[in-house]
Scaffold this motif. Sequence first.
Motif, PDB file in Angstrom:
ATOM      1  N   ARG A   1      28.433  25.115  37.085  1.00 28.67           N
ATOM      2  CA  ARG A   1      29.124  26.224  37.754  1.00 28.67           C
ATOM      3  C   ARG A   1      28.226  26.857  38.809  1.00 28.67           C
ATOM      4  O   ARG A   1      28.658  27.131  39.931  1.00 28.67           O
ATOM      5  N   SER A   2      26.978  27.087  38.444  1.00 30.42           N
ATOM      6  CA  SER A   2      26.055  27.792  39.342  1.00 30.42           C
ATOM      7  C   SER A   2      25.686  26.967  40.562  1.00 30.42           C
ATOM      8  O   SER A   2      25.706  27.477  41.681  1.00 30.42           O
TER       9      SER A   2
ATOM     10  N   SER B   1      34.631  25.386  38.805  1.00 34.23           N
ATOM     11  CA  SER B   1      35.311  26.358  37.943  1.00 34.23           C
ATOM     12  C   SER B   1      34.795  26.196  36.516  1.00 34.23           C
ATOM     13  O   SER B   1      34.195  25.168  36.160  1.00 34.23           O
ATOM     14  N   ARG B   2      35.062  27.175  35.688  1.00 32.42           N
ATOM     15  CA  ARG B   2      34.651  27.119  34.289  1.00 32.42           C
ATOM     16  C   ARG B   2      35.243  25.883  33.610  1.00 32.42           C
ATOM     17  O   ARG B   2      34.556  25.161  32.876  1.00 32.42           O
ATOM     18  N   ASP B   3      36.523  25.596  33.881  1.00 30.18           N
ATOM     19  CA  ASP B   3      37.192  24.446  33.266  1.00 30.18           C
ATOM     20  C   ASP B   3      36.591  23.121  33.723  1.00 30.18           C
ATOM     21  O   ASP B   3      36.342  22.234  32.913  1.00 30.18           O
TER      22      ASP B   3
ATOM     23  N   LEU C   1      33.150  18.353  32.669  1.00 33.70           N
ATOM     24  CA  LEU C   1      32.021  17.482  33.011  1.00 33.70           C
ATOM     25  C   LEU C   1      30.949  17.524  31.927  1.00 33.70           C
ATOM     26  O   LEU C   1      30.376  16.488  31.559  1.00 33.70           O
ATOM     27  N   MET C   2      30.679  18.703  31.397  1.00 37.84           N
ATOM     28  CA  MET C   2      29.680  18.840  30.334  1.00 37.84           C
ATOM     29  C   MET C   2      30.111  18.048  29.103  1.00 37.84           C
ATOM     30  O   MET C   2      29.299  17.359  28.479  1.00 37.84           O
TER      31      MET C   2
END
Length: 101
Positions: free
Chosen positions: A48-49, A54-56, A61-62
């Motif tokens: 995200r950073s 986006s959070r989703d 991806l994580m």
Amino acid sequence: MTSAAGSTLTQEGTELDLQRSVLHSRPYQVVVWNDPVNLMSYVAWVFRSYFGYSRDKAHQLMLQVHHEGRSVVASGPREKAEQDVTAMHSYGLQATVEEAE
């Protein structure tokens, strides 16, 4: 005779320039690899950073990294992919550059 040799040199130079151009225009991808050190929440936060996902998207991806062992998190020119890999390393993540298929 000189002009023929000069012509060949120019042609070879042009071919070399074309090869370099193709090499630099090929898409490359940034692959982040699973590791036993980083928390899943931290990996999502990095995505995200750094990439602005986006959070989703970052969470997706994580999870791919966690479950499949790797995830392609970005793609583009080689120079940009190398910058992204260096950035991932600075965050403590394992990442590599691959030529896109």
